[in-house]
Design a protein around this motif. Structure first.
Motif, mmCIF file in Angstrom:
data_model
loop_
_atom_site.group_PDB
_atom_site.id
_atom_site.type_symbol
_atom_site.label_atom_id
_atom_site.label_comp_id
_atom_site.label_asym_id
_atom_site.label_seq_id
_atom_site.Cartn_x
_atom_site.Cartn_y
_atom_site.Cartn_z
ATOM 1 N N VAL A 155 97.466 39.242 70.328
ATOM 2 C CA VAL A 155 98.037 39.480 71.649
ATOM 3 C C VAL A 155 96.923 39.899 72.602
ATOM 4 O O VAL A 155 96.314 40.959 72.444
ATOM 5 C CB VAL A 155 99.127 40.571 71.593
ATOM 6 N N LEU A 156 96.639 39.049 73.589
ATOM 7 C CA LEU A 156 95.565 39.287 74.545
ATOM 8 C C LEU A 156 96.159 39.528 75.926
ATOM 9 O O LEU A 156 97.064 38.808 76.362
ATOM 10 C CB LEU A 156 94.603 38.094 74.575
ATOM 11 N N SER A 157 95.641 40.520 76.618
ATOM 12 C CA SER A 157 96.262 40.946 77.871
ATOM 13 C C SER A 157 96.305 39.847 78.926
ATOM 14 O O SER A 157 97.276 39.751 79.680
ATOM 15 C CB SER A 157 95.534 42.185 78.428
ATOM 16 N N GLU A 158 95.271 39.012 78.995
ATOM 17 C CA GLU A 158 95.310 37.942 79.988
ATOM 18 C C GLU A 158 96.482 36.993 79.722
ATOM 19 O O GLU A 158 97.152 36.542 80.654
ATOM 20 C CB GLU A 158 94.007 37.139 79.989
ATOM 21 N N ALA A 159 96.732 36.711 78.457
ATOM 22 C CA ALA A 159 97.777 35.750 78.100
ATOM 23 C C ALA A 159 99.176 36.275 78.378
ATOM 24 O O ALA A 159 100.068 35.513 78.774
ATOM 25 C CB ALA A 159 97.645 35.364 76.630
ATOM 26 N N VAL A 160 99.388 37.584 78.194
ATOM 27 C CA VAL A 160 100.746 38.137 78.339
ATOM 28 C C VAL A 160 100.940 38.896 79.648
ATOM 29 O O VAL A 160 102.060 39.282 79.983
ATOM 30 C CB VAL A 160 101.098 39.053 77.142
ATOM 31 N N GLY A 161 99.863 39.127 80.395
ATOM 32 C CA GLY A 161 99.977 39.799 81.687
ATOM 33 C C GLY A 161 100.284 41.281 81.598
ATOM 34 O O GLY A 161 100.756 41.876 82.564
ATOM 35 N N ILE A 162 100.036 41.876 80.439
ATOM 36 C CA ILE A 162 100.270 43.302 80.218
ATOM 37 C C ILE A 162 99.039 43.885 79.535
ATOM 38 O O ILE A 162 98.401 43.219 78.721
ATOM 39 C CB ILE A 162 101.494 43.553 79.299
ATOM 40 N N GLU A 163 98.714 45.121 79.865
ATOM 41 C CA GLU A 163 97.572 45.790 79.249
ATOM 42 C C GLU A 163 98.007 47.062 78.539
ATOM 43 O O GLU A 163 98.974 47.716 78.941
ATOM 44 C CB GLU A 163 96.521 46.161 80.308
ATOM 45 N N LYS A 164 97.295 47.410 77.473
ATOM 46 C CA LYS A 164 97.434 48.762 76.927
ATOM 47 C C LYS A 164 97.024 49.747 78.013
ATOM 48 O O LYS A 164 96.108 49.444 78.771
ATOM 49 C CB LYS A 164 96.516 48.931 75.706
ATOM 50 N N PRO A 165 97.699 50.884 78.147
ATOM 51 C CA PRO A 165 98.629 51.515 77.211
ATOM 52 C C PRO A 165 100.108 51.173 77.406
ATOM 53 O O PRO A 165 100.952 51.882 76.857
ATOM 54 C CB PRO A 165 98.398 53.001 77.485
ATOM 55 N N ASP A 166 100.437 50.134 78.155
ATOM 56 C CA ASP A 166 101.836 49.775 78.356
ATOM 57 C C ASP A 166 102.506 49.542 76.999
ATOM 58 O O ASP A 166 102.029 48.732 76.189
ATOM 59 C CB ASP A 166 101.914 48.497 79.204
ATOM 60 N N ALA A 167 103.618 50.223 76.761
ATOM 61 C CA ALA A 167 104.319 50.107 75.478
ATOM 62 C C ALA A 167 104.762 48.677 75.190
ATOM 63 O O ALA A 167 104.895 48.283 74.020
ATOM 64 C CB ALA A 167 105.529 51.045 75.459
ATOM 65 N N LYS A 168 104.960 47.887 76.251
ATOM 66 C CA LYS A 168 105.463 46.523 76.059
ATOM 67 C C LYS A 168 104.506 45.680 75.230
ATOM 68 O O LYS A 168 104.948 44.822 74.452
ATOM 69 C CB LYS A 168 105.696 45.856 77.418
ATOM 70 N N ILE A 169 103.197 45.881 75.376
ATOM 71 C CA ILE A 169 102.248 45.027 74.658
ATOM 72 C C ILE A 169 102.250 45.335 73.161
ATOM 73 O O ILE A 169 102.079 44.451 72.330
ATOM 74 C CB ILE A 169 100.827 45.135 75.272
ATOM 75 N N PHE A 170 102.498 46.594 72.812
ATOM 76 C CA PHE A 170 102.597 46.959 71.400
ATOM 77 C C PHE A 170 103.871 46.368 70.789
ATOM 78 O O PHE A 170 103.866 45.864 69.655
ATOM 79 C CB PHE A 170 102.584 48.473 71.238
ATOM 80 N N ARG A 171 104.955 46.408 71.543
ATOM 81 C CA ARG A 171 106.213 45.861 71.039
ATOM 82 C C ARG A 171 106.164 44.344 70.953
ATOM 83 O O ARG A 171 106.799 43.736 70.082
ATOM 84 C CB ARG A 171 107.357 46.336 71.930
ATOM 85 N N LEU A 172 105.402 43.716 71.848
ATOM 86 C CA LEU A 172 105.207 42.271 71.760
ATOM 87 C C LEU A 172 104.498 41.902 70.457
ATOM 88 O O LEU A 172 104.874 40.933 69.790
ATOM 89 C CB LEU A 172 104.370 41.776 72.948
ATOM 90 N N ALA A 173 103.464 42.663 70.118
ATOM 91 C CA ALA A 173 102.723 42.394 68.885
ATOM 92 C C ALA A 173 103.638 42.507 67.675
ATOM 93 O O ALA A 173 103.573 41.693 66.745
ATOM 94 C CB ALA A 173 101.551 43.356 68.749
ATOM 95 N N LEU A 174 104.514 43.510 67.696
ATOM 96 C CA LEU A 174 105.475 43.679 66.612
ATOM 97 C C LEU A 174 106.417 42.480 66.547
ATOM 98 O O LEU A 174 106.671 41.919 65.469
ATOM 99 C CB LEU A 174 106.268 44.966 66.819
ATOM 100 N N ALA A 175 106.921 42.056 67.702
ATOM 101 C CA ALA A 175 107.848 40.920 67.748
ATOM 102 C C ALA A 175 107.181 39.635 67.277
ATOM 103 O O ALA A 175 107.764 38.859 66.511
ATOM 104 C CB ALA A 175 108.380 40.745 69.169
ATOM 105 N N PHE A 176 105.941 39.401 67.717
ATOM 106 C CA PHE A 176 105.217 38.193 67.309
ATOM 107 C C PHE A 176 104.959 38.199 65.807
ATOM 108 O O PHE A 176 105.031 37.158 65.148
ATOM 109 C CB PHE A 176 103.896 38.084 68.063
#
Length: 253
Positions: A155-176
């Protein structure tokens, strides 16, 4: 408690610049701008990167990652004392050269424990993923360094439009990871490992995951993101990636 997923940061966690970034910039600048003072170049890069990150998070902007990095490169050179007109005229040569360099093993290398630890986790039937505030060139780096096959999701921030520390990027990684492996997991089934206290450690904790802050000893830890006066009280710290394996084993016994 059983840990089923370990997510990793990329830069200064699994991979590190083959030479300090300011040295690689200096080498690329030299034919066009002359030799710039290393201390000024190092400081200027840090300032330029911080400014552009705040102005355009997650590499957003009309010109994409290349335009984003072009601005960082321009500000770095000028901030280190280069002639602004010379910088403007040479950017069409400098930017593609640096973009290509940092797309492969030419610009990056693995830490000595990265591949053995990923292999060990897979032997333990632990799923692995990468969460990084980087542009999509990191995928090329991971492939060239031959560790992409050991990561169930990237999960790369440019691809998903979200950066850490946003909780959404961690949950995306879990979902993927669940999608790629057809398994069900909760956030508390995962632990995130990285070198940034706010983005990696506190970000993962806020998302409901466990977290480990990486603090490598000696020169290997020089590039880590450390804030002056940061408070590590109550923070779980590991000194290398084998410490992650040990921690996971302790949680599952």
């Amino acid at each position: 408690m059983t840990i089923r997923l370990v997510t990793f940061d990329a830069l200064h966690t699994l991979v590190t610049p083959r030479l300090p970034i300011y040295v690689q910039y200096s080498q690329t600048f030299a034919p066009y701008l002359g030799v710039l003072e290393p201390r000024l170049l190092k400081q200027s890069f840090k300032v330029a990167l911080t400014q552009v990150q705040k102005e355009n998070p997650a590499y957003q902007g009309d010109s994409g990652a290349e335009g984003w990095w072009s601005e960082v490169i321009k500000r770095t050179a000028i901030g280190a004392g280069a002639n602004p007109q010379a910088v403007d005229s040479s950017l069409p040569q400098i930017v593609p050269s640096l973009m290509e360099r940092f797309s492969s093993r030419q610009g990056y290398k693995l830490f000595h424990d990265s591949l053995p630890v990923l292999r060990r986790l897979h032997d333990m039937n632990i799923h692995t993923a990468l969460i990084s505030n980087t542009d999509t060139r990191m995928l090329s780096v991971l492939k060239d360094l031959e560790i992409a096959p050991y990561l169930d999701s990237i999960v790369l921030s440019e691809a998903v439009g979200i950066e850490k520390p946003d909780a959404k990027i961690f949950r995306l990684a879990l979902a993927f990871s669940m999608q790629s492996e057809s398994v069900l997991m909760e956030t508390q089934d995962g632990v995130h490992v990285g070198d940034e206290l706010e983005s990696d450690y506190h970000g993962a904790r806020a998302a409901g995951m466990h977290a480990l802050l990486l603090r490598r000893a000696g020169p290997e830890g020089d590039g880590e993101h450390k804030e002056e006066g940061e408070n590590l009280q109550g923070v779980q710290v590991v000194n290398d990636l084998w410490g992650v394996v040990k921690w996971v084993e302790q949680q599952t016994t």
